[in-house]
Write an enzyme that holds these catalytic residues in place. Structure first.
Site, PDB file in Angstrom:
ATOM      1  N   CYS A  56       0.121   3.935   2.637  1.00 48.59           N
ATOM      2  CA  CYS A  56       0.530   3.452   3.976  1.00 48.59           C
ATOM      3  C   CYS A  56       2.012   3.739   4.203  1.00 48.59           C
ATOM      4  O   CYS A  56       2.418   4.233   5.256  1.00 48.59           O
ATOM      5  CB  CYS A  56       0.313   1.949   4.115  1.00 48.59           C
ATOM      6  N   CYS A  61       0.841  -1.203   0.000  1.00 47.66           N
ATOM      7  CA  CYS A  61       0.000   0.000   0.000  1.00 47.66           C
ATOM      8  C   CYS A  61       0.875   1.252   0.000  1.00 47.66           C
ATOM      9  O   CYS A  61       1.534   1.568   0.990  1.00 47.66           O
ATOM     10  CB  CYS A  61      -0.921  -0.053   1.222  1.00 47.66           C
TER      11      CYS A  61
END
Ligand SMILES: [Zn+2]
Length: 155
Positions: free
Chosen positions: A73, A70
């Site tokens: 993230c 991600c």
């Protein structure tokens, strides 16, 4: 004088420590493993240690649900670390890798990552989906943990 204590979970061995409220928890060491209870960094949590942290900490616990693949993230990780170093020991910062712990992501119905959840005494008190910058993260945490902050100061 009051003898009041806060329960704080050790990030290294997951034992529950009783730290006097008047003592600066930043310098406290774990009674079992003798490592610092706070080291200014988010703690990677497994399903098991996660449960201990959210049930047995008297301080608020914020959890970053993330994954290796991600991008947002990863982009937010340094911000999360920085704010952790600022707001410990008022708040415990955890990270849950949703690939390593999919059962937690399912239990908390995580639909997108990153998602941050703030817990107090085992209950979810706030949730934020999507990455935040440092200023937003700080104000989000302060707003939702405000009751806990004032309780700690009053104690
Ligand atoms: Zn320990």
């Amino acid at each position: 004088m009051s003898g009041e204590v806060r329960q704080i979970v050790c990030p290294h061995c997951n034992s529950v420590n009783r730290v006097p409220k008047e003592k600066d928890a930043r310098g406290a060491k774990c009674g079992r493993c003798h490592q610092p209870i706070f080291n200014g960094r988010p703690v990677a949590a497994s399903a098991e240690s996660f449960a201990t942290h959210i049930r047995h900490n008297d301080i608020p616990v914020v959890v970053d649900f993330w994954a290796q693949w991600c991008g947002p993230c990863k982009a937010m990780a340094p911000t999360y670390e920085r704010v952790a170093s600022e707001l410990e020991p008022e708040i415990r910062f955890l990270k849950v890798d949703t690939e390593a712990g999919p059962e937690l992501a399912a239990r908390y119905n995580i639909r997108s990552i990153p998602t941050l959840i703030l817990f107090q005494n085992g209950a979810e008190v706030a949730r934020q989906a999507g990455a935040m910058d440092a200023a937003s993260l700080r104000s989000w945490l302060r707003q939702h943990a405000a009751a806990s902050f004032s309780a700690l100061q009053a104690g």
